[in-house]
Write an enzyme that holds these catalytic residues in place. Sequence first.
Site, PDB file in Angstrom:
ATOM      1  N   LYS A   1      -1.220   3.634  -7.183  1.00  0.00           N
ATOM      2  CA  LYS A   1      -1.854   3.279  -8.459  1.00  0.00           C
ATOM      3  C   LYS A   1      -2.596   4.464  -9.052  1.00  0.00           C
ATOM      4  O   LYS A   1      -2.604   4.662 -10.260  1.00  0.00           O
ATOM      5  CB  LYS A   1      -2.880   2.157  -8.224  1.00  0.00           C
TER       6      LYS A   1
ATOM      7  N   GLU B   1      -6.019  -6.264  -6.548  1.00  0.00           N
ATOM      8  CA  GLU B   1      -7.306  -5.811  -7.060  1.00  0.00           C
ATOM      9  C   GLU B   1      -7.049  -5.481  -8.530  1.00  0.00           C
ATOM     10  O   GLU B   1      -6.098  -4.754  -8.825  1.00  0.00           O
ATOM     11  CB  GLU B   1      -7.674  -4.532  -6.310  1.00  0.00           C
TER      12      GLU B   1
ATOM     13  N   ARG C   1       5.913  -2.017   3.466  1.00  0.00           N
ATOM     14  CA  ARG C   1       5.755  -1.875   2.026  1.00  0.00           C
ATOM     15  C   ARG C   1       7.022  -1.256   1.450  1.00  0.00           C
ATOM     16  O   ARG C   1       7.804  -0.634   2.166  1.00  0.00           O
ATOM     17  CB  ARG C   1       4.536  -1.035   1.680  1.00  0.00           C
TER      18      ARG C   1
HETATM   19  P1  ATP Z   1      -4.796   0.006  -4.048  1.00  0.00           P
HETATM   20  O1  ATP Z   1      -5.129  -0.286  -2.609  1.00  0.00           O
HETATM   21  O2  ATP Z   1      -4.645   1.448  -4.396  1.00  0.00           O
HETATM   22  O3  ATP Z   1      -5.612  -0.757  -5.008  1.00  0.00           O
HETATM   23  P2  ATP Z   1      -2.448  -1.621  -3.654  1.00  0.00           P
HETATM   24  O4  ATP Z   1      -1.093  -1.177  -4.036  1.00  0.00           O
HETATM   25  O5  ATP Z   1      -2.759  -1.933  -2.246  1.00  0.00           O
HETATM   26  O6  ATP Z   1      -3.320  -0.503  -4.265  1.00  0.00           O
HETATM   27  P3  ATP Z   1      -3.380  -4.264  -4.368  1.00  0.00           P
HETATM   28  O7  ATP Z   1      -3.812  -4.696  -5.709  1.00  0.00           O
HETATM   29  O8  ATP Z   1      -4.371  -4.331  -3.274  1.00  0.00           O
HETATM   30  O9  ATP Z   1      -2.827  -2.807  -4.572  1.00  0.00           O
HETATM   31  O10 ATP Z   1      -2.043  -5.005  -3.933  1.00  0.00           O
HETATM   32  C1  ATP Z   1      -1.811  -6.391  -4.064  1.00  0.00           C
HETATM   33  C2  ATP Z   1      -0.772  -6.832  -3.079  1.00  0.00           C
HETATM   34  O11 ATP Z   1       0.444  -6.121  -3.279  1.00  0.00           O
HETATM   35  C3  ATP Z   1      -1.206  -6.577  -1.654  1.00  0.00           C
HETATM   36  O12 ATP Z   1      -0.994  -7.779  -0.904  1.00  0.00           O
HETATM   37  C4  ATP Z   1      -0.323  -5.469  -1.175  1.00  0.00           C
HETATM   38  O13 ATP Z   1      -0.016  -5.610   0.176  1.00  0.00           O
HETATM   39  C5  ATP Z   1       0.928  -5.619  -2.049  1.00  0.00           C
HETATM   40  N1  ATP Z   1       1.574  -4.331  -2.254  1.00  0.00           N
HETATM   41  C6  ATP Z   1       1.051  -3.238  -2.826  1.00  0.00           C
HETATM   42  N2  ATP Z   1       1.920  -2.211  -2.813  1.00  0.00           N
HETATM   43  C7  ATP Z   1       3.053  -2.666  -2.227  1.00  0.00           C
HETATM   44  C8  ATP Z   1       4.319  -2.085  -1.896  1.00  0.00           C
HETATM   45  N3  ATP Z   1       4.606  -0.816  -2.193  1.00  0.00           N
HETATM   46  N4  ATP Z   1       5.248  -2.868  -1.298  1.00  0.00           N
HETATM   47  C9  ATP Z   1       4.966  -4.144  -1.011  1.00  0.00           C
HETATM   48  N5  ATP Z   1       3.801  -4.749  -1.269  1.00  0.00           N
HETATM   49  C10 ATP Z   1       2.843  -4.029  -1.866  1.00  0.00           C
HETATM   50 MG    MG Z   2      -5.093  -2.673  -1.861  1.00  0.00          MG
END
Ligand code: ATP
Ligand code: MG
Length: 596
Positions: A306, A61, A296
Site C-alpha cells: 500500500k 485498515e 498472500r
Molecule cells: P498494510 O498492513 O500495509 O495496511 P495490508 O495489505 O495488510 O496492508 P489490510 O488492510 O490489513 O492491508 O488487509 C486486509 C486483509 O487483506 C487482510 O486480512 C490481509 O491478510 C489481506 N491481504 C492483504 N494483502 C494481501 C495479499 N497480497 N494477498 C492476500 N490477502 C491479502
Molecule cells: Mg495489515
Amino acid sequence: MTSPADKDSLKPSNFLRQVIDRDLAQGTYAGRHWAGHPADAATHQAGQPDPARIRTRFPPEPNGYLHVGHAKSICLNFGLARDYGGVCHMRFDDTNPEKEEQEYVDSIKDAVRWLGFSWDANGTSHLYQASDYFDFMYRAAEYLIQAGLAYVDEQTPEAMRASRGDFGKPGVDSPFRTRSVDENLARLREMRAGKLPDGAAVLRAKIDMASPNINMRDPALYRIKHEAHHHTGDAWCIYPMYTYAHPIEDALENITHSLCTLEFEDQRPFYDWLLDRLREGGLINTPQPRQYEFARLNLTYVITSKRKLKALVDEGHVGGWDDPRMPTIAGLRRRGYTPESLQLFSERIGVSKANGWIDFSILEAALRDDLDPKAARAMAVLDPVKLVIENWGEVMGSDDKLDECTAPVHPHDESRGRRKFMFGRELWIERSDYEETPPKGFFRLFPGNKVRLKYGHVVECIGATRNAATGEIETVRARLVPDTKSGTPGADAVKVKGNISWVGVADGIKAEVRLYDRLFSVAQPDTTEGRDWREELNPESLKVVTAYLEPSLASAKGDEKFQFERHGYFVADRKEHAGGKPVFNRITGLKDSYGK
Ligand code: ATP
Ligand code: MG
C-alpha cells in the site's frame, strides 16, 4: 443464486474447505448463539441460535485503496461464506488513532460491492468497525490483570527491546513483572486517565519470557497515545495493539474461521492464548474463533504494498489510484477487468500454504475467458494508413458509392444480430498490413498480392505513395476484384491467404485509444537488493494513439467491453469516454504474448 450444494460441487477443494467441511460435519459451531450484533459471551448466549453456519470476515485498515491481493482475500472470505451458508463481515480495522480518510472507507466498500459481494445477510448489515469494541477491549485488559495474566511495564522502550532476547537467546523478566494486581490495576487506570505521557508504560501479557516464540514473550497489549481517534474522539489515550485487538474483534463478532496471510502464523499461539484466557473468564462466546493462514498473493509485474502504491500516486508515476495501470481494484475496474474475471482468477489460483508468485498471464487468461463469450466484436484500426481503391468508381458506378457490409455481433451467437458498416473507395487499414518487399510468410498487402478486406471485398495491391519529405507511406493503392463480396455467390472463387481488418473512411469513428502495458518491466519488482523499484517501472506502460473504429461503437457506453478483432479486449473508459469524444482502454491482447 445457486444453492450451496451446487456451488460446492463446482469448486476445487482446498485446505480451508476441508477445515470447514470437518467443522460442519462435527457440528463444531452448531450450538452457538448470536445476539444479532457483536457482543460479549453473556449477550450472545441470551440471543438466538446463530443463523450463520460459518462466519468469516474481511478486515482492512482504511488507510489506502484495496488491491488485487485484497481481491483474493475478499473472494476467499465472502466466497466461503456464500458457499457454506455463512456470513462474511465487513470490518474496518480502525484501532489505530490515525486520521481515517473517508475516501478510503468509501473506496473499500465500493470495491467489495463491485466484486459482487454483500455484507447484508439474514436481515442484518454486517458492517462493523473495530473501534466500537474499545470498551470491551479495556474491560478484557482489566480482567487479565485481575487474573494475574497482565502487568503494566514501565521500562524504557530500549530496555524492553533489549530484555526481549532474540531468536537464540531467551528474554529476561521485566522488573515490573511481579507487581501486585492492585498496583497494576491502579497504574492501568492512570494510563487510561491520561496521567502518563506517550511511551511511559505499556500493558503486557504475562506469558513466558523464555518462550521459543518471541511473540509469546509478554507481548504488549496497550500503549499510550495521546491522539484523538476519528470515531471515538478524545475518549481514549491508550490504544490496543493489533495482536491484542484482532482476536477480540473476531470473538465479539462470532467469527468461526479467521483467515489471514502467512506472516501471522507466528501470532497464532498468542491468538489462541488470549481467546482461551478470555473464554475461561467467561468474557467471550464459545466455541471461540480459530485462525488459519494462507499464502498472500504475489503477482508478477505487480507491486502490492500500500505504501508503494501511494508513492506511485503521490510521485505522479500514474494518474491516480484508479489509473488503469494500477493493481488497485479501482484501477483494474477502470482498465476493464470484470468482477467475474477477478472471481475466476481467485478460484483458479486457489489457496495454498506456500508463498510463491502467480504469473500475471493467469489474471489475463481469466479476463479473456470471461469476456470471450460476452464481448461484442468490432473492427478497429489502431495505426491507421489510408487504402485507396482506384477502380472503385469504375466498378461501382461512382467514387462516392458506399456498399453496406455486415458482421455478427458475436461469432458464436447469431441471435445477437449483425453490425453494419460501409465499404467505400477509401478505407483505413493498419500500417503494418502493407509491406513494399514482403518478408517470408507475409500474406497481407504488397504489390501484386490479393487480400480480403474482412466481411467486404477482395482487392489487389498495386503499390503505395510516400510522403516526399519523410518517406513515410501515405496511401496504399489497390484495385477492387469484382464479384468477391463476402456472403455473395462466387465470392470465394478468388482464393486469398490474407484477411485484414479495416474501417471505412466515410463512417469510421475517430477515437483516442490508450494502449496500456504492464507498469513494471521486471517480473518480480522490488525484490532486487540495491535497486529502487522506481527504476523498474516500464517506460512504455502507456501509449496513446488516434484510432478509427467501426460505427457500431458510436453507441458504446462507459465501461462497456469489446473485442477489437485481431487486437484484443478494450473498454470504453468509465471516466473519460463520451459519445462525442470516444476513449477506449486496452485491457489485454487476444493471446498471452508476454515473456514469449
Ligand atoms: P498494510 O498492513 O500495509 O495496511 P495490508 O495489505 O495488510 O496492508 P489490510 O488492510 O490489513 O492491508 O488487509 C486486509 C486483509 O487483506 C487482510 O486480512 C490481509 O491478510 C489481506 N491481504 C492483504 N494483502 C494481501 C495479499 N497480497 N494477498 C492476500 N490477502 C491479502
Ligand atoms: Mg495489515
